[in-house]
Design a protein around this motif. Sequence first.
Motif, PDB file in Angstrom:
ATOM      1  N   ARG A  30      -3.564   0.583  -3.941  1.00 41.54           N
ATOM      2  CA  ARG A  30      -5.163   1.028  -2.851  1.00 41.54           C
ATOM      3  C   ARG A  30      -5.749  -0.446  -3.420  1.00 41.54           C
ATOM      4  O   ARG A  30      -5.862  -0.596  -4.403  1.00 41.54           O
ATOM      5  CB  ARG A  30      -5.528   2.281  -3.787  1.00 41.54           C
ATOM      6  CG  ARG A  30      -4.257   3.416  -3.106  1.00 41.54           C
ATOM      7  CD  ARG A  30      -4.532   3.485  -1.265  1.00 41.54           C
ATOM      8  NE  ARG A  30      -3.413   4.549  -1.261  1.00 41.54           N
ATOM      9  CZ  ARG A  30      -2.152   4.325  -1.691  1.00 41.54           C
ATOM     10  NH1 ARG A  30      -1.399   3.576  -1.899  1.00 41.54           N
ATOM     11  NH2 ARG A  30      -1.817   5.853  -1.594  1.00 41.54           N
ATOM     12  N   ILE A  45       1.153  -1.117   0.422  1.00 43.05           N
ATOM     13  CA  ILE A  45      -0.202  -0.122   0.084  1.00 43.05           C
ATOM     14  C   ILE A  45       1.066   0.984  -0.070  1.00 43.05           C
ATOM     15  O   ILE A  45       0.790   2.406  -0.713  1.00 43.05           O
ATOM     16  CB  ILE A  45      -0.750  -0.289   1.095  1.00 43.05           C
ATOM     17  CG1 ILE A  45      -1.336  -1.069   1.269  1.00 43.05           C
ATOM     18  CG2 ILE A  45      -1.624   1.624   1.398  1.00 43.05           C
ATOM     19  CD1 ILE A  45      -3.316  -1.285   0.391  1.00 43.05           C
ATOM     20  N   ALA A  65      -9.147   4.634  -0.967  1.00 40.05           N
ATOM     21  CA  ALA A  65      -8.337   3.857  -1.945  1.00 40.05           C
ATOM     22  C   ALA A  65      -7.662   5.745  -2.742  1.00 40.05           C
ATOM     23  O   ALA A  65      -6.926   4.769  -3.326  1.00 40.05           O
ATOM     24  CB  ALA A  65      -9.418   3.989  -2.808  1.00 40.05           C
TER      25      ALA A  65
END
Lengths: 320, 288, 257
Positions: C90, C85, C168
């Motif tokens: 994402r 991440i 995200a």
Amino acid sequence: MRTAFYLLPLAMAPLFANDFWLVQILGRALSLGVIALSLTFLAAYLGVVSFAQTTMAGVAGYTVAYFGPNTVDVGYELPFYVILPLAMIMATLSGALIGLIARRSQGIYAIMITLAIAVAFFYFTRQNYSVFNGWTGFSGLRAPDIAGINLRAPVPFYLLCLGVAALSLVLVNGFIKSPLGLTIQAVRDEPKRVLAIGIPTTPVIVAAYAFAGFIAGSGGILNIWLQERISSFSVGLGPIVDILVIAVIGGLKHPIGAFIGAIAFVLLDTFAVDFIDRERFNTLIGLVLLAIIMGAPDGLHGLAKSWLSRSAKRPAKIKT
Amino acid sequence: MTFFLIVTLNGLTLAALYFLAASGFTLIFGLMRTVNMAHGALLLLGGYVGFEVAKTTGIWPLAILGGGLAAALVGAIIQFGILGRFQGDELRQTLASIALSIIMADLMLWFWGGITYQVAMPDALAGGFRLPLLGVGYATIRLVLIAFAIVVGIALWLVIAKTRLGAIIRAGVDDREMLRALGFDVAKIFVVVFALGGLLAGMAGVVAASALSISPGTDLQFLLSSLVVVIVGGMGSVGGAALGALLIGLAEQYGLAYAPTYGVVFTFAIMVLVLAVRPQGLLGRSEA
Amino acid sequence: MPVSYDHKAANALEIQGVGRRFGGFWAVKDVSLTVRPGERRAVLGPNGAGKTTLFNVLTGDLVTSAGTIRMDGADVTQMPMHKRIKGGLRRTYQHAHLFNGLTVRDSLFLSVCGVAGGWQRFMPLRLNDGAVAKAETLAQLSGLSAELDREVANLSHGQRRQLEIGMALAENPKMLLLDEPAAGLSPSERPRLAELLLSLPKHITIILIEHDMDIALKTSDSVSVLHNGQLLAEGTPENIMSNEAVHKVYMGGAHGH
């Protein structure tokens, strides 16, 4: 502020309450409440019911006993301004360590593992004499004089308990709004998603337990100053269950529940003897606990909240 | 060498007792995800009732049966009357079972007092038994205990592997919703399994009262050993309970023999190690 | 397609022989894919084709049973999820996994802190915290400005999907994996989702699982089709629409919907 609203009558208690009420009822309830608060914090914000809070409190208590004045020939005496921070650090570390062991366990698994840890600690204190002095433990523990104030006297001791309790509530309420506090709640809701936003969960869980250890430790110190002794029985199953009972009776959803539960527990513990055979106190407390679990899962705090909101709504409703 | 073997035998005895205690606990957990904290209290109740039966009738097998049935009945009542109401709310069930164990322990203390009880055994079991090869005597009851645990283990395995109830239990462990969808009376099955768990606990109590002794506190001792055994072995797995009991029983006895001060540390270290490497227990299945 | 990107030489995603086994069953088997930086790739396939499992392996939700995964040229096969991440990946989940006890603002705030750092702070926040401002920008982007102080548990289904995407998008993602972002949306909400996807910066690589053909084909410039855990076909949307094999397994299976 609402806190001040509750705090004011409590701060004035020394004006009308006698020493027995100040120390044995209110002081005891506040110090047990602080330990229970650490459990409620973990339950409400990490979603874990921990049985190891008495253990963390005990670590602080034993540190104070070992390095402070006691009447057994074990330990090494240090000045109180070293002991107290040291005890808090030890309790925080013990919390972190327990969190590290239990980090992958949730729900009922966490209950079992923290219980197993707590009882292992109990057996260890019973068997070890060099540090914990076995099952006899330490006696003659005395709260120090700080800045000329004798903390063993009822009024200062009570005010100390009140101060620590208020401070730990403020601390919890501030902490849960901090980024780390929010992350802890995020782990409670969706640990997978916490990873998916780039945050490793282990340090978050360990931090939550460590914070709980810090809170439990401050309650643990108050508790041994009140009892003037600590032994393996202080970290045994009796006190472990007491703290759980307090937290559950008060309500696990909100920090204040810990203190509501503590007051209820201490009153019951002190005055139940007037109604029932002293010997049957456990049956009584068991039945109260069962009734709360079955009828009011959010405890007395939850009950009070729903009563308040119902009575607030009532005037608007007209009976037909 | 003889000392080592005797300690090993003691470990096996303890393991047998731990397995008997933990098997019912893990069975209940496996099917319904209920952590029955009153399991130790059921065990102690079985022990006390077994004592009474043995005192009245003088027949040891009847004591085992009586203790088992008493605990089975109370277990069924607990599940039917209280825990069954919150099926699915595991935390609440666990807390309720803690309340029940506090109440039961106190009532038993009231009725039977704080003294220690030992169930009288038939003469054939009461004496010692000269072990072949070793040439030392060993209490016969302890050997019987090991045999009893093996028999119970095999019987339990047969029940789970071969019978209809076993098939239901296995299906339920995998998917409780499926059981419901297939039209089974899940509530009734849960009561039956709880009774079965109680039966095992009660019998373990009588055996413990025969081989060792029982008194207030025995309930917690066996609740905790059961907890550790299933954490190590894997929750819900009978094979795991056997493995866990073996590890913990042996570790405890070796600890007691060779490092008496730190015996408990061994047990604890095993648990922590297992949790670190296999959080679901040695033979447990991952929840995820 | 003109693409400006930091790592011109490297593919955004390059997986080779990737598989994931559950017991004896390969949910994803021997899948190899290459996705260019800035590409918009749709992953299609009937239910049980292994699309979500493939996503779970790419993000690190699940460990890989076989094969290698490279992102921006770096091997991430063994990398824990939270580090991927931080590297720019994402994802959203098909069944929204959200922090039900937090507010929208706090959820977005944590998403920013997760990547940019600062979640470890245990002092209460200052009002002018930069991450809070970024959270509010994200809310605007995902159409949740009016809901900032609402608890996530009280959001509507559509708002939960928006929040998934908002979280995200925190801190300039390089690659987005979207798992059925339109699932459960009403017909009126769908065009807005497509619009949002099309409005995202062109340098973001997007891999999209979507059953809504309209959204999938409108927003992507290439398509991979999975079937029984394996790659069945790959090509432009037009190619795929006219592919016989795809028609057989996928479009044929679409009757049931």
